[in-house]
Design a protein around this motif. Structure first.
Motif, PDB file in Angstrom:
ATOM      1  N   ARG A 128      12.971 -25.626 -19.539  1.00 44.84           N
ATOM      2  CA  ARG A 128      12.097 -25.503 -18.372  1.00 44.84           C
ATOM      3  C   ARG A 128      11.347 -24.168 -18.385  1.00 44.84           C
ATOM      4  NH1 ARG A 128      13.136 -29.368 -14.575  1.00 44.84           N
ATOM      5  NH2 ARG A 128      12.130 -28.121 -12.944  1.00 44.84           N
ATOM      6  N   LEU A 129      11.856 -23.221 -19.167  1.00 44.53           N
ATOM      7  CA  LEU A 129      11.244 -21.897 -19.277  1.00 44.53           C
ATOM      8  C   LEU A 129      11.026 -21.580 -20.752  1.00 44.53           C
ATOM      9  CD1 LEU A 129      10.391 -19.069 -18.242  1.00 44.53           C
ATOM     10  CD2 LEU A 129      12.815 -18.441 -18.261  1.00 44.53           C
ATOM     11  N   LEU A 130       9.817 -21.143 -21.094  1.00 46.37           N
ATOM     12  CA  LEU A 130       9.483 -20.759 -22.459  1.00 46.37           C
ATOM     13  C   LEU A 130       9.153 -19.275 -22.480  1.00 46.37           C
ATOM     14  CD1 LEU A 130       8.871 -21.757 -25.401  1.00 46.37           C
ATOM     15  CD2 LEU A 130       6.480 -21.971 -24.668  1.00 46.37           C
ATOM     16  N   ILE A 131       9.682 -18.565 -23.473  1.00 49.88           N
ATOM     17  CA  ILE A 131       9.353 -17.162 -23.698  1.00 49.88           C
ATOM     18  C   ILE A 131       8.562 -17.069 -24.989  1.00 49.88           C
ATOM     19  CG2 ILE A 131      10.269 -14.843 -24.111  1.00 49.88           C
ATOM     20  CD1 ILE A 131      12.719 -15.672 -22.458  1.00 49.88           C
ATOM     21  N   VAL A 132       7.378 -16.481 -24.925  1.00 48.59           N
ATOM     22  CA  VAL A 132       6.484 -16.380 -26.080  1.00 48.59           C
ATOM     23  C   VAL A 132       6.389 -14.920 -26.495  1.00 48.59           C
ATOM     24  CG1 VAL A 132       4.160 -16.808 -26.949  1.00 48.59           C
ATOM     25  CG2 VAL A 132       5.166 -18.373 -25.272  1.00 48.59           C
ATOM     26  N   GLY A 133       6.786 -14.629 -27.748  1.00 50.43           N
ATOM     27  CA  GLY A 133       6.742 -13.269 -28.250  1.00 50.43           C
ATOM     28  C   GLY A 133       5.506 -12.991 -29.075  1.00 50.43           C
ATOM     29  N   LEU A 134       5.687 -12.282 -30.181  1.00 46.39           N
ATOM     30  CA  LEU A 134       4.588 -11.923 -31.075  1.00 46.39           C
ATOM     31  C   LEU A 134       4.776 -12.582 -32.431  1.00 46.39           C
ATOM     32  CD1 LEU A 134       2.171 -10.237 -32.125  1.00 46.39           C
ATOM     33  CD2 LEU A 134       3.735  -8.309 -32.357  1.00 46.39           C
ATOM     34  N   GLY A 140       3.717  -9.279 -24.026  1.00 53.10           N
ATOM     35  CA  GLY A 140       2.701  -8.456 -24.652  1.00 53.10           C
ATOM     36  C   GLY A 140       1.317  -9.077 -24.664  1.00 53.10           C
ATOM     37  N   ALA A 141       0.330  -8.197 -24.858  1.00 51.70           N
ATOM     38  CA  ALA A 141      -1.074  -8.620 -24.814  1.00 51.70           C
ATOM     39  C   ALA A 141      -1.441  -9.514 -25.989  1.00 51.70           C
ATOM     40  CB  ALA A 141      -1.981  -7.396 -24.784  1.00 51.70           C
ATOM     41  N   PHE A 142      -0.896  -9.249 -27.189  1.00 54.17           N
ATOM     42  CA  PHE A 142      -1.223 -10.100 -28.339  1.00 54.17           C
ATOM     43  C   PHE A 142      -0.748 -11.523 -28.088  1.00 54.17           C
ATOM     44  CE2 PHE A 142      -0.485 -12.282 -32.281  1.00 54.17           C
ATOM     45  CZ  PHE A 142      -1.527 -11.897 -33.109  1.00 54.17           C
ATOM     46  N   GLY A 143       0.487 -11.673 -27.614  1.00 60.48           N
ATOM     47  CA  GLY A 143       0.998 -12.999 -27.316  1.00 60.48           C
ATOM     48  C   GLY A 143       0.189 -13.695 -26.241  1.00 60.48           C
TER      49      GLY A 143
END
Length: 243
Positions: A56-62, A157-160
């Motif tokens: 239900r929750l996604l974490i997007v890194g770099l 982060g901004a890139f992600g």
């Protein structure tokens, strides 16, 4: 598509060789290794997402770290950024343990999946815009597969952030124009999805205090509640002078 397709997607990602510079770098790192990990057999391949197919929750890194995910084969595992992230997830009740050492250490995420817009470790932790765009179809497919259950996303982060917004648009969400700007604590609503911005858990941010444990826990807890996941604690309850 449905969530049952994620294991197949993960296998396809792990076999990707689309970016020559990244392929060369990740495999060179896996051969030469770091002295502290000389007895490891490095993964040395693209690192797929990690977490349940009905997240239900996604974490997007770099992107994976050269001696972290590129070594262990699991996203944010075996490096200091992952130490910070998984400890925070544990603190708010979204992970089974506070440490992520290797791919078979028993760590489980509760309703959370972790991924990145670039799946190979890049030199100097800096993928090129072309590599980001080449890798985007994997994130688009992952988002489509997660859509039936996905309710919130935290982008680190901004890139992600810059990489994720076009992927959300391609996956079928309506992303406003101009696209929302990244900031820590940013929150936007996209067609039933709550999108949150958070400073990246890089050593540069965590060592300097730009991102503190309390700041990270607050974002993860708020996002978890937006995703209707059970979380624990609160800013006053778990803050400490060291934060």
């Amino acid at each position: 598509m449905d969530a049952s397709g994620l294991p197949l997607l993960d296998r396809r990602i792990a076999d990707c060789r689309a970016c020559p510079r990244l392929v060369s770098w990740r495999e060179e790192v896996a051969r030469t290794k770091r002295a502290a990990f000389a007895d490891w057999t490095y993964w040395g391949r693209p690192v797929p997402g990690f977490g349940p197919a009905d997240a239900r929750l996604l974490i997007v890194g770099l992107a994976p770290a050269a001696h972290g995910g590129n070594r262990t084969g699991r996203m944010f595992t075996g490096d200091r950024s992952g130490d910070v992230l998984y400890e925070a997830l544990y603190d708010v009740g979204l992970a089974s343990q506070p440490t992520a050492v290797h791919a078979h250490d028993g760590l489980e995420l509760h309703g959370v999946r972790v991924t990145s817009p670039v799946h190979c470790a890049p030199p100097a932790n800096k993928p090129t815009p072309e590599e980001r765009d080449t890798c985007r179809p994997w994130l688009v497919q992952e988002l489509r597969l997660l859509r039936p259950t996905l309710r919130a996303v935290v982008v680190l982060g901004a890139f992600g952030w810059q990489a994720a917004l076009p992927a959300f648009a391609e996956a079928g969400w309506s992303v406003p124009r101009p696209r929302p700007a990244f900031s820590h604590g940013a929150r936007f609503h996209l067609d039933g999805l709550e999108l949150f911005g958070c400073f990246h858990v890089s050593q540069r941010n965590t060592f300097t205090g730009r991102l503190t444990p309390t700041m990270l826990r607050d974002v993860l807890r708020t996002a978890g509640r937006a995703a209707e996941l059970p979380t624990r604690g609160g800013q006053e309850a778990d803050a400490s002078p060291g934060d």
